[in-house]
Design a protein around this motif. Structure first.
Motif, mmCIF file in Angstrom:
data_model
loop_
_atom_site.group_PDB
_atom_site.id
_atom_site.type_symbol
_atom_site.label_atom_id
_atom_site.label_comp_id
_atom_site.label_asym_id
_atom_site.label_seq_id
_atom_site.Cartn_x
_atom_site.Cartn_y
_atom_site.Cartn_z
ATOM 1 N N VAL A 81 -95.580 -11.428 19.627
ATOM 2 C CA VAL A 81 -95.247 -10.996 20.982
ATOM 3 C C VAL A 81 -95.004 -9.492 21.082
ATOM 4 C CG1 VAL A 81 -93.732 -11.398 22.961
ATOM 5 C CG2 VAL A 81 -94.198 -13.265 21.343
ATOM 6 N N PHE A 82 -95.767 -8.870 21.969
ATOM 7 C CA PHE A 82 -95.604 -7.468 22.349
ATOM 8 C C PHE A 82 -95.194 -7.406 23.817
ATOM 9 C CE2 PHE A 82 -98.313 -6.885 18.659
ATOM 10 C CZ PHE A 82 -97.888 -5.687 18.131
ATOM 11 N N ARG A 83 -94.079 -8.001 24.159
ATOM 12 C CA ARG A 83 -93.557 -7.988 25.526
ATOM 13 C C ARG A 83 -92.084 -7.641 25.450
ATOM 14 N NH1 ARG A 83 -95.605 -10.973 29.756
ATOM 15 N NH2 ARG A 83 -94.604 -9.260 30.862
ATOM 16 N N ARG A 84 -91.564 -7.092 26.549
ATOM 17 C CA ARG A 84 -90.139 -6.768 26.598
ATOM 18 C C ARG A 84 -89.318 -8.050 26.465
ATOM 19 N NH1 ARG A 84 -91.337 -3.338 31.326
ATOM 20 N NH2 ARG A 84 -90.104 -4.848 32.477
ATOM 21 N N ALA A 85 -88.110 -7.897 25.972
ATOM 22 C CA ALA A 85 -87.235 -9.033 25.665
ATOM 23 C C ALA A 85 -87.043 -9.977 26.843
ATOM 24 C CB ALA A 85 -85.879 -8.530 25.171
ATOM 25 N N GLU A 86 -86.975 -9.443 28.060
ATOM 26 C CA GLU A 86 -86.713 -10.310 29.216
ATOM 27 C C GLU A 86 -87.849 -11.298 29.489
ATOM 28 O OE1 GLU A 86 -87.761 -6.231 31.211
ATOM 29 O OE2 GLU A 86 -86.691 -6.886 29.423
ATOM 30 N N TYR A 87 -89.018 -11.084 28.914
ATOM 31 C CA TYR A 87 -90.146 -11.998 29.098
ATOM 32 C C TYR A 87 -90.301 -12.989 27.937
ATOM 33 C CZ TYR A 87 -91.438 -8.559 32.600
ATOM 34 O OH TYR A 87 -91.428 -7.712 33.674
ATOM 35 N N CYS A 88 -89.532 -12.810 26.897
ATOM 36 C CA CYS A 88 -89.749 -13.590 25.675
ATOM 37 C C CYS A 88 -89.337 -15.052 25.777
ATOM 38 C CB CYS A 88 -89.058 -12.913 24.503
ATOM 39 S SG CYS A 88 -89.888 -11.360 24.040
ATOM 40 N N ALA A 89 -88.348 -15.381 26.598
ATOM 41 C CA ALA A 89 -87.943 -16.786 26.736
ATOM 42 C C ALA A 89 -89.107 -17.609 27.287
ATOM 43 C CB ALA A 89 -86.712 -16.911 27.626
ATOM 44 N N GLU A 90 -89.802 -17.065 28.266
ATOM 45 C CA GLU A 90 -90.953 -17.781 28.829
ATOM 46 C C GLU A 90 -92.071 -17.910 27.790
ATOM 47 O OE1 GLU A 90 -93.163 -20.153 30.999
ATOM 48 O OE2 GLU A 90 -91.114 -19.592 31.480
ATOM 49 N N VAL A 91 -92.293 -16.868 27.016
ATOM 50 C CA VAL A 91 -93.299 -16.934 25.953
ATOM 51 C C VAL A 91 -92.888 -17.996 24.927
ATOM 52 C CG1 VAL A 91 -94.449 -15.675 24.076
ATOM 53 C CG2 VAL A 91 -94.038 -14.542 26.277
ATOM 54 N N ALA A 92 -91.606 -18.072 24.620
ATOM 55 C CA ALA A 92 -91.118 -19.088 23.678
ATOM 56 C C ALA A 92 -91.396 -20.484 24.216
ATOM 57 C CB ALA A 92 -89.625 -18.896 23.421
ATOM 58 N N ARG A 93 -91.160 -20.704 25.501
ATOM 59 C CA ARG A 93 -91.446 -22.013 26.108
ATOM 60 C C ARG A 93 -92.930 -22.356 25.984
ATOM 61 N NH1 ARG A 93 -88.036 -19.630 29.850
ATOM 62 N NH2 ARG A 93 -85.919 -20.476 29.752
ATOM 63 N N GLU A 94 -93.792 -21.365 26.218
ATOM 64 C CA GLU A 94 -95.236 -21.583 26.090
ATOM 65 C C GLU A 94 -95.612 -21.874 24.634
ATOM 66 O OE1 GLU A 94 -97.887 -18.724 27.830
ATOM 67 O OE2 GLU A 94 -96.624 -18.464 29.595
ATOM 68 N N ALA A 95 -94.996 -21.148 23.705
ATOM 69 C CA ALA A 95 -95.283 -21.359 22.276
ATOM 70 C C ALA A 95 -94.912 -22.783 21.863
ATOM 71 C CB ALA A 95 -94.530 -20.335 21.429
ATOM 72 N N VAL A 96 -93.779 -23.253 22.368
ATOM 73 C CA VAL A 96 -93.359 -24.629 22.101
ATOM 74 C C VAL A 96 -94.374 -25.599 22.697
ATOM 75 C CG1 VAL A 96 -91.637 -26.376 22.718
ATOM 76 C CG2 VAL A 96 -90.895 -24.120 21.909
ATOM 77 N N ALA A 97 -94.781 -25.353 23.936
ATOM 78 C CA ALA A 97 -95.690 -26.257 24.650
ATOM 79 C C ALA A 97 -97.042 -26.407 23.944
ATOM 80 C CB ALA A 97 -95.897 -25.776 26.085
ATOM 81 N N GLN A 106 -92.176 -8.684 17.903
ATOM 82 C CA GLN A 106 -92.471 -7.445 17.190
ATOM 83 C C GLN A 106 -91.236 -6.554 17.038
ATOM 84 O OE1 GLN A 106 -95.773 -7.670 15.392
ATOM 85 N NE2 GLN A 106 -95.071 -5.585 15.599
ATOM 86 N N GLN A 107 -91.392 -5.554 16.215
ATOM 87 C CA GLN A 107 -90.322 -4.604 15.951
ATOM 88 C C GLN A 107 -89.779 -4.035 17.258
ATOM 89 O OE1 GLN A 107 -91.435 -1.839 12.961
ATOM 90 N NE2 GLN A 107 -89.517 -0.713 13.064
ATOM 91 N N GLY A 108 -88.465 -4.020 17.382
ATOM 92 C CA GLY A 108 -87.822 -3.504 18.584
ATOM 93 C C GLY A 108 -87.579 -4.558 19.647
ATOM 94 N N ILE A 109 -88.037 -5.791 19.413
ATOM 95 C CA ILE A 109 -87.882 -6.853 20.409
ATOM 96 C C ILE A 109 -86.945 -7.924 19.852
ATOM 97 C CG2 ILE A 109 -89.034 -8.552 21.871
ATOM 98 C CD1 ILE A 109 -91.641 -6.923 21.380
ATOM 99 N N VAL A 110 -85.850 -8.161 20.595
ATOM 100 C CA VAL A 110 -84.877 -9.179 20.224
ATOM 101 C C VAL A 110 -84.534 -9.974 21.474
ATOM 102 C CG1 VAL A 110 -82.528 -9.587 19.394
ATOM 103 C CG2 VAL A 110 -83.906 -7.766 18.375
ATOM 104 N N SER A 111 -84.623 -11.293 21.370
ATOM 105 C CA SER A 111 -84.238 -12.176 22.473
ATOM 106 C C SER A 111 -83.590 -13.421 21.890
ATOM 107 C CB SER A 111 -85.446 -12.570 23.317
ATOM 108 O OG SER A 111 -85.088 -13.594 24.236
ATOM 109 N N ASP A 112 -82.262 -13.471 21.964
ATOM 110 C CA ASP A 112 -81.547 -14.644 21.463
ATOM 111 C C ASP A 112 -81.952 -15.895 22.224
ATOM 112 O OD1 ASP A 112 -80.203 -13.208 19.501
ATOM 113 O OD2 ASP A 112 -78.534 -12.720 20.836
ATOM 114 N N GLU A 113 -82.212 -15.745 23.520
ATOM 115 C CA GLU A 113 -82.630 -16.898 24.323
ATOM 116 C C GLU A 113 -83.967 -17.450 23.829
ATOM 117 O OE1 GLU A 113 -83.502 -18.238 28.953
ATOM 118 O OE2 GLU A 113 -83.256 -16.105 28.492
#
Length: 144
Positions: A81-97, A106-113
């Protein structure tokens, strides 16, 4: 939840087993970090599948670009993932799906959610690490 990345040995195993890597936020501009990292990984033998809604239907690095992870017609090992942290939860949902194995921010991106969403559903999560750097440090040196 206290997050910690997998060990270096675990990351090495993930990379050794990886085939298809979907790169979310892959730019078609060759001067962007996402392009340079994906290009280097492709040259190392990984299959890169671009995901970028604004470039959907075009080709990036010789591969068809998709609007979303759900549009990719084949299995994905790593969602990089090369997206800002605020978009990563949705990407995580898609990855699960789609049944991906790994969510890699990627480096510099952290999203606990995003990490919580992915881990709760069995994905391995790596955050704030560059996949190209990890590959170079863990695998390229082994092959020299």
């Amino acid at each position: 939840m206290s997050f910690s990345n997998p060990t270096r040995e675990e990351i090495k195993d993930i990379l050794k087993q990886a085939g298809n890597i979907a790169v979310v936020g892959l730019s078609d501009k060759s001067d962007r970090t996402s392009y340079m990292v994906a290009y280097a990984m492709q040259k190392r033998g990984y299959r890169i599948i671009p995901v970028n809604p604004t470039a959907s239907g075009t080709e990036i690095l010789g591969e068809t670009c998709y609007a979303s992870l759900q549009d990719i017609p084949e299995p994905i090992d790593i969602v990089n993932v090369f997206r800002r942290a605020e978009y990563c939860a949705e990407v995580a949902r898609e990855a699960v799906a789609i049944g991906a194995n790994v969510l890699w921010l990627q480096q510099g991106i952290v999203s606990d959610e995003a990490a919580e969403i992915a881990k709760e559903r069995g994905l391995t999560v790596i955050m704030d690490r560059c996949i190209k750097v990890e590959d170079a440090n863990l695998l390229v040196k082994d092959s020299e």
